[in-house]
Design a protein around this motif. Structure first.
Motif, PDB file in Angstrom:
ATOM      1  N   ILE A 114       8.832  -0.248   1.808  1.00  0.00           N
ATOM      2  CA  ILE A 114       7.467  -0.576   1.381  1.00  0.00           C
ATOM      3  C   ILE A 114       6.792  -1.446   2.440  1.00  0.00           C
ATOM      4  O   ILE A 114       5.634  -1.210   2.816  1.00  0.00           O
ATOM      5  CB  ILE A 114       7.473  -1.275   0.004  1.00  0.00           C
ATOM      6  N   ARG A 115       7.510  -2.452   2.938  1.00  0.00           N
ATOM      7  CA  ARG A 115       6.986  -3.351   3.981  1.00  0.00           C
ATOM      8  C   ARG A 115       6.531  -2.550   5.202  1.00  0.00           C
ATOM      9  O   ARG A 115       5.439  -2.773   5.733  1.00  0.00           O
ATOM     10  CB  ARG A 115       8.079  -4.350   4.380  1.00  0.00           C
ATOM     11  N   ASP A 116       7.355  -1.600   5.622  1.00  0.00           N
ATOM     12  CA  ASP A 116       7.033  -0.827   6.821  1.00  0.00           C
ATOM     13  C   ASP A 116       5.889   0.156   6.573  1.00  0.00           C
ATOM     14  O   ASP A 116       5.070   0.399   7.465  1.00  0.00           O
ATOM     15  CB  ASP A 116       8.286  -0.114   7.334  1.00  0.00           C
ATOM     16  N   GLN A 117       5.797   0.690   5.354  1.00  0.00           N
ATOM     17  CA  GLN A 117       4.660   1.555   5.000  1.00  0.00           C
ATOM     18  C   GLN A 117       3.359   0.746   5.032  1.00  0.00           C
ATOM     19  O   GLN A 117       2.333   1.228   5.532  1.00  0.00           O
ATOM     20  CB  GLN A 117       4.848   2.155   3.599  1.00  0.00           C
ATOM     21  N   ILE A 118       3.414  -0.458   4.518  1.00  0.00           N
ATOM     22  CA  ILE A 118       2.232  -1.332   4.516  1.00  0.00           C
ATOM     23  C   ILE A 118       1.835  -1.667   5.946  1.00  0.00           C
ATOM     24  O   ILE A 118       0.658  -1.612   6.298  1.00  0.00           O
ATOM     25  CB  ILE A 118       2.486  -2.603   3.680  1.00  0.00           C
ATOM     26  N   ARG A 119       2.811  -1.976   6.802  1.00  0.00           N
ATOM     27  CA  ARG A 119       2.482  -2.299   8.198  1.00  0.00           C
ATOM     28  C   ARG A 119       1.738  -1.141   8.861  1.00  0.00           C
ATOM     29  O   ARG A 119       0.729  -1.358   9.543  1.00  0.00           O
ATOM     30  CB  ARG A 119       3.741  -2.614   9.007  1.00  0.00           C
ATOM     31  N   ALA A 120       2.211   0.084   8.667  1.00  0.00           N
ATOM     32  CA  ALA A 120       1.572   1.253   9.292  1.00  0.00           C
ATOM     33  C   ALA A 120       0.127   1.388   8.816  1.00  0.00           C
ATOM     34  O   ALA A 120      -0.783   1.663   9.610  1.00  0.00           O
ATOM     35  CB  ALA A 120       2.368   2.522   8.974  1.00  0.00           C
TER      36      ALA A 120
END
Length: 131
Positions: A114-120
């Motif tokens: 989720i964190r990495d999806q948000i960053r993108a």
């Protein structure tokens, strides 16, 4: 004048906190950042704090805030994350709805995704808001 973004989720304890932290970090404070919840929790989820700490961003001091009309009105872009119709609509504002899993009750592996999806998504938003 700096562009401003408001991130909204129900509890302001996970997704919106991660998004706000990413935006502040990636924009190097060239974008005004707010986050709020329609029904704020008591604190930010510990697993969310841990996942952000892994990438060098400390959000341990953040406190969930209640969504206000003033916060929406003062923002150029409002990004909702699974809060339904709780976000008031003002003419002239840009609204985005990001469909993301809720990190509440999830393990660190799921929260990292989720964190990495948000960053993108935040990276794309920064590219749109800053020339």
């Amino acid at each position: 004048m700096k562009p401003s973004v408001l991130f909204v989720c129900v509890h302001n304890a996970g997704r919106s906190q991660m998004a706000a932290a990413w935006l502040a970090h990636l924009s190097e404070d060239r974008i005004e950042v707010r986050s709020a919840g329609s029904a704020p929790a008591v604190g930010v989820h510990p697993v969310v704090i841990a996942a952000m700490k892994e990438v060098g961003i400390d959000i341990a001091g953040q406190v969930p805030k209640v969504l206000t009309y003033e916060a929406v009105e003062a923002s150029d872009v409002c990004v909702t994350m699974g809060c339904g119709d709780a976000c008031p609509v003002f003419p002239g504002k840009r609204y985005l709805d990001w469909s993301l899993d809720d990190p509440a009750g999830q393990g660190i592996e799921a929260v990292r995704v989720i964190r990495d999806q948000i960053r993108a998504r935040v990276e794309r938003l920064v590219g749109e808001l800053l020339p």
